[in-house]
Design a protein around this motif. Structure first.
Motif, PDB file in Angstrom:
ATOM      1  N   PHE A  19       0.922  -1.326   0.071  1.00  0.00           N
ATOM      2  CA  PHE A  19       0.045   0.172  -0.086  1.00  0.00           C
ATOM      3  C   PHE A  19       0.847   1.150  -0.094  1.00  0.00           C
ATOM      4  O   PHE A  19       2.263   1.311   0.386  1.00  0.00           O
ATOM      5  CB  PHE A  19      -0.921   0.104   1.113  1.00  0.00           C
ATOM      6  CG  PHE A  19      -1.928  -0.932   1.271  1.00  0.00           C
ATOM      7  CD1 PHE A  19      -3.051  -0.827   0.472  1.00  0.00           C
ATOM      8  CD2 PHE A  19      -1.886  -2.198   1.693  1.00  0.00           C
ATOM      9  CE1 PHE A  19      -4.017  -2.059   0.290  1.00  0.00           C
ATOM     10  CE2 PHE A  19      -2.675  -3.111   2.031  1.00  0.00           C
ATOM     11  CZ  PHE A  19      -3.845  -2.905   1.135  1.00  0.00           C
ATOM     12  N   GLN A  76      -1.773   4.763   3.781  1.00  0.00           N
ATOM     13  CA  GLN A  76      -2.746   3.529   3.793  1.00  0.00           C
ATOM     14  C   GLN A  76      -2.056   2.601   4.790  1.00  0.00           C
ATOM     15  O   GLN A  76      -2.732   2.227   5.643  1.00  0.00           O
ATOM     16  CB  GLN A  76      -3.215   2.898   2.703  1.00  0.00           C
ATOM     17  CG  GLN A  76      -4.166   3.863   1.777  1.00  0.00           C
ATOM     18  CD  GLN A  76      -4.601   2.740   0.693  1.00  0.00           C
ATOM     19  OE1 GLN A  76      -4.096   2.396  -0.331  1.00  0.00           O
ATOM     20  NE2 GLN A  76      -6.022   2.463   0.830  1.00  0.00           N
ATOM     21  N   ILE A 116      -3.708   1.662   8.457  1.00  0.00           N
ATOM     22  CA  ILE A 116      -3.960   0.051   8.915  1.00  0.00           C
ATOM     23  C   ILE A 116      -3.309  -0.374  10.258  1.00  0.00           C
ATOM     24  O   ILE A 116      -3.471  -0.981  11.088  1.00  0.00           O
ATOM     25  CB  ILE A 116      -3.449  -0.748   7.587  1.00  0.00           C
ATOM     26  CG1 ILE A 116      -4.549  -0.694   6.420  1.00  0.00           C
ATOM     27  CG2 ILE A 116      -3.440  -2.236   8.157  1.00  0.00           C
ATOM     28  CD1 ILE A 116      -3.963  -1.370   5.312  1.00  0.00           C
ATOM     29  N   SER A 138      -9.062  -4.542   7.780  1.00  0.00           N
ATOM     30  CA  SER A 138      -8.584  -3.104   7.430  1.00  0.00           C
ATOM     31  C   SER A 138      -7.928  -3.557   5.847  1.00  0.00           C
ATOM     32  O   SER A 138      -8.173  -2.270   5.078  1.00  0.00           O
ATOM     33  CB  SER A 138      -7.128  -2.822   8.375  1.00  0.00           C
ATOM     34  OG  SER A 138      -7.963  -2.742   9.588  1.00  0.00           O
ATOM     35  N   SER A 140      -9.125  -1.073   2.651  1.00  0.00           N
ATOM     36  CA  SER A 140      -8.096  -0.497   2.268  1.00  0.00           C
ATOM     37  C   SER A 140      -7.622  -0.854   0.756  1.00  0.00           C
ATOM     38  O   SER A 140      -7.466  -0.121  -0.148  1.00  0.00           O
ATOM     39  CB  SER A 140      -6.786  -0.578   2.896  1.00  0.00           C
ATOM     40  OG  SER A 140      -7.058   0.209   4.224  1.00  0.00           O
ATOM     41  N   ARG A 174      -8.167   1.609  -2.344  1.00  0.00           N
ATOM     42  CA  ARG A 174      -6.924   1.710  -3.300  1.00  0.00           C
ATOM     43  C   ARG A 174      -7.419   1.487  -4.855  1.00  0.00           C
ATOM     44  O   ARG A 174      -7.060   2.173  -5.677  1.00  0.00           O
ATOM     45  CB  ARG A 174      -5.870   0.803  -3.020  1.00  0.00           C
ATOM     46  CG  ARG A 174      -4.887   1.118  -3.891  1.00  0.00           C
ATOM     47  CD  ARG A 174      -3.931  -0.245  -3.631  1.00  0.00           C
ATOM     48  NE  ARG A 174      -4.325  -1.671  -4.155  1.00  0.00           N
ATOM     49  CZ  ARG A 174      -3.676  -2.904  -4.021  1.00  0.00           C
ATOM     50  NH1 ARG A 174      -2.651  -2.902  -3.456  1.00  0.00           N
ATOM     51  NH2 ARG A 174      -4.482  -3.772  -4.206  1.00  0.00           N
ATOM     52  N   SER A 181     -13.644   6.772   0.315  1.00  0.00           N
ATOM     53  CA  SER A 181     -13.551   6.021   1.882  1.00  0.00           C
ATOM     54  C   SER A 181     -14.987   5.613   1.972  1.00  0.00           C
ATOM     55  O   SER A 181     -15.175   4.500   2.393  1.00  0.00           O
ATOM     56  CB  SER A 181     -12.997   7.063   2.971  1.00  0.00           C
ATOM     57  OG  SER A 181     -11.700   7.214   2.861  1.00  0.00           O
ATOM     58  N   ALA A 185      -8.938   3.226  10.531  1.00  0.00           N
ATOM     59  CA  ALA A 185      -7.833   3.194   9.346  1.00  0.00           C
ATOM     60  C   ALA A 185      -8.270   4.092   8.387  1.00  0.00           C
ATOM     61  O   ALA A 185      -7.431   5.088   7.872  1.00  0.00           O
ATOM     62  CB  ALA A 185      -8.023   1.794   8.629  1.00  0.00           C
ATOM     63  N   SER A 186      -9.406   4.387   8.047  1.00  0.00           N
ATOM     64  CA  SER A 186      -9.945   5.236   6.952  1.00  0.00           C
ATOM     65  C   SER A 186      -9.747   6.875   7.515  1.00  0.00           C
ATOM     66  O   SER A 186      -9.209   7.545   6.692  1.00  0.00           O
ATOM     67  CB  SER A 186     -11.275   5.162   6.402  1.00  0.00           C
ATOM     68  OG  SER A 186     -12.287   4.638   7.298  1.00  0.00           O
ATOM     69  N   GLN A 194      -5.875   7.527   7.392  1.00  0.00           N
ATOM     70  CA  GLN A 194      -5.612   7.775   6.140  1.00  0.00           C
ATOM     71  C   GLN A 194      -6.138   9.187   5.533  1.00  0.00           C
ATOM     72  O   GLN A 194      -5.227   9.796   4.827  1.00  0.00           O
ATOM     73  CB  GLN A 194      -6.209   6.724   5.169  1.00  0.00           C
ATOM     74  CG  GLN A 194      -5.514   5.511   5.300  1.00  0.00           C
ATOM     75  CD  GLN A 194      -6.468   4.266   4.701  1.00  0.00           C
ATOM     76  OE1 GLN A 194      -7.318   4.478   3.777  1.00  0.00           O
ATOM     77  NE2 GLN A 194      -6.393   3.037   5.158  1.00  0.00           N
TER      78      GLN A 194
END
Length: 186
Positions: free
Chosen positions: A34, A38, A42, A83, A87, A91, A106, A161-162, A165
């Protein structure tokens, strides 16, 4: 059936070493797979899940033994998988020529994977809940760690996680620029 204190201490040290090695391997994998923002999102999500699980173990005064270490490793793997699925979808969206911003991308990625996440987490929580209720003292630390970790991990995979990011400034242009550079090199 009984492990002496010296052997138990050695197994505990080896278990903690296994957690450390697995964490390093995960970090390398994420760095390769990633974009750095990202990968950090994660890792923060997985770290969050592990720390919350450890905090709950301390709060409920559950003995930290080999079963709990096994539960923590399973929580880390479960959280990482959750995650990565979200992700990975993000991506794909960012790599496409989308005109959406990162927040919208997202949202789309989370919505696209939400039913899969809920079904997987729900069925796993049902099974681990049965272990927690009927597994007895031998499995209590393991099943408690797994139950708490999956519950918290599902929430953090979607939220932590999001958000990290986005806060680090991930944009669709980061992946689109990468795609253009790969096309030019070929």
């Amino acid at each position: 059936t009984i492990v002496g204190p010296q052997v138990g201490a050695e197994l505990f040290q080896q278990g903690m070493l296994a957690v450390l090695v697995a964490s390093l391997a995960i970090s390398v994998y994420l760095a390769v797979r990633f974009e750095w923002r990202q990968a950090i999102g994660i890792l923060v999500s997985v770290l969050h899940d592990g720390l919350v699980a450890l905090g709950l173990l301390a709060l409920f005064n559950i003995e930290f033994d080999l079963n709990v270490i096994a539960g923590l490793m399973a929580v880390i793997g479960y959280s990482l998988n959750d995650s990565i699925v979200i992700s990975d979808r993000l991506r794909d969206l960012l790599s496409s020529r989308t005109q959406m911003g990162i927040h919208d991308c997202s949202d789309v990625a989370i919505k696209a994977t939400f039913s899969r996440t809920m079904i997987t987490s729900g069925t796993t929580l049902f099974t681990v809940g049965a272990l927690l209720l009927f597994g007895g003292d031998a499995l209590y630390g393991f099943s408690f760690t797994l139950f708490a970790g999956i519950l918290v991990g599902t929430i953090s995979s979607i939220t932590v996680a999001s958000t990290v990011q986005e806060l680090l400034g991930l944009t669709p242009q980061a992946y689109q620029k990468k795609e253009e550079e790969l096309a030019e090199a070929a």
